[in-house]
Design an enzyme around this catalytic site. Structure first.
Site, PDB file in Angstrom:
ATOM      1  NE  ARG A  26       0.488   8.822  35.893  1.00  8.01           N
ATOM      2  CZ  ARG A  26       0.803   8.785  34.596  1.00  8.01           C
ATOM      3  NH1 ARG A  26      -0.038   8.240  33.731  1.00  8.01           N
ATOM      4  NH2 ARG A  26       1.937   9.314  34.164  1.00  8.01           N
TER       5      ARG A  26
ATOM      6  CE1 TYR B  71     -18.294 -15.022  12.775  1.00  8.26           C
ATOM      7  CE2 TYR B  71     -16.339 -13.629  12.727  1.00  8.26           C
ATOM      8  CZ  TYR B  71     -16.914 -14.890  12.737  1.00  8.26           C
ATOM      9  OH  TYR B  71     -16.125 -16.006  12.693  1.00  8.26           O
TER      10      TYR B  71
ATOM     11  CE  LYS C 224       5.168   5.688  28.835  1.00  4.14           C
ATOM     12  NZ  LYS C 224       4.381   6.310  29.918  1.00  4.14           N
TER      13      LYS C 224
ATOM     14  CG  MET D 195      -8.849 -14.025  15.883  1.00  2.00           C
ATOM     15  SD  MET D 195      -8.966 -15.675  16.604  1.00  2.00           S
ATOM     16  CE  MET D 195     -10.226 -15.399  17.854  1.00  2.00           C
TER      17      MET D 195
END
Length: 359
Positions: free
Chosen positions: A130, A255, A36, A303
């Site tokens: 769950r 930053y 998955k 980024m």
């Protein structure tokens, strides 16, 4: 030298070796390979094609259909099951196995008219709370599935552990006891162990073991990666130095100016950032690997880039390869530094990172 950008390399031979090791330890149990979430970021289609697991498991019908696009014959379990008649018809058409974990799914199977029965697994909720039938609901649900005309017999049974990655947590033994009380005479196959239980509770192996993280060579254990962990990491996230700069004592980088040099040094700038999936919130000091040297990330991850402190005598140059995690720098170490889990790091590598699957 080519284009200097991040890439994700997957070692297919490591995956095969891990599967062989799992089978060696499994005491005759068959293997359900969990693929998955794009095989935990490793590429579900490539992993499925490269492994001969007994069954493959996905979370959702959409993932199962991607597998059927490349292989019509491998056994595939949909762990969340089907949720409407359209999905049920697809499961029938493409010979998918479905997990039944709540009453509405059971009612749908009882009412459905199919041209051929489908294989069902019933899920017992032994403490995860769950999905699955609670202990007082389970026997009735199991008997109803056995009587459903569109369900192939025998019905198989599974559960899921909440704390198997913590060997001392008392809940796992309670779950094992609850499961054992209700399935001693089951006709179908039993699948109980996940990766954590495979390592910590061999009494849970049963007919099948359902493994995810260890298949990819990563430890699920809360205590971290043990020294004798016999599985090989299959994923390596790499990039390159795109700058090497002299940096003076007292100067900041990045930053927010969150880190300042304590002495004159050299900084390297690596072409990777949070837009590639490297976690923005790692603290200064988190290691990367350049050659045979671990060097620390400094300042905030941005980024597209991050900075590392190479030291005043650094010999690294632009173009040198940087490993963010991999065989010699376990992803478990980066997850620990980032206060997260390896699952999150591996599944969050973004699509702009080039992927290479080595068979």
């Amino acid at each position: 030298m080519g284009i200097l950008s991040p890439r994700l390399e997957i070692n297919g031979k490591a995956l095969q070796a891990n599967l062989a090791q799992i089978r060696k330890q499994a005491d005759g149990a068959k293997v359900i390979a969990v693929i998955k979430a794009n095989a935990y970021g490793h590429g579900a289609l490539d992993v499925c094609k490269s492994l001969d697991a007994d069954i493959f498991a996905v979370a959702r019908m959409s993932e199962a259909m991607e597998i059927r696009d490349i292989d019509l014959h491998k056994r595939v379990i949909v762990l969340q099951g089907v949720h409407n008649i359209d999905e049920l018809k697809l499961a029938e058409k493409y010979n998918l196995e479905v997990v039944v974990h709540h009453i509405e799914q059971l009612k749908m199977l009882e009412k459905a008219k199919l041209s051929q029965p489908i294989q069902a697994w019933i899920k017992m909720d032994t403490g995860m709370h769950r999905l699955g039938f609670l202990e007082h609901e389970f026997t009735d649900a199991y008997m109803r599935l056995q009587a459903a005309k569109c369900v192939a017999q025998p019905v198989h049974i599974m559960s899921h552990f909440a704390c198997a990655d913590e060997i001392k947590h008392p809940l796992s033994l309670k779950q094992i006891e609850a499961f054992s009380k209700l399935v001693p005479e089951a006709d179908g196959d039993i699948a109980l162990a996940n990766s954590g239980a495979f390592l910590n509770f061999p009494q849970t192996y049963a007919d099948y073991i359902r493994v995810g993280l260890i298949l990819y060579g990563v430890s699920p254990l809360v205590e971290g990666r043990p020294q004798d962990f016999p599985f090989q990491p299959a994923m390596t996230l790499k990039s390159y130095l795109i700058a090497v700069r002299d940096h003076k004592k007292g100067e900041a980088v990045g930053y927010g100016a969150t880190w300042k040099a304590r002495k004159n040094t050299k900084l390297g700038v690596v072409s990777v950032g949070y837009a590639d999936g490297y976690p923005r919130h790692v603290p200064s000091g988190t290691p990367v690997l350049i050659g045979n040297r671990r060097v620390p990330v400094v300042g905030r991850v941005s980024m597209d880039m991050l900075s590392v402190d190479l030291g005043p005598d650094a010999m690294e140059q632009v173009g040198d390869e940087v490993i963010l995690w991999g065989e010699d720098l376990p992803v478990e170490d980066i997850a620990l530094a980032a206060n997260t889990i390896p699952y999150e790091l591996m599944t969050k590598v973004t699509l702009r990172v080039k992927r290479l699957f080595h068979t």
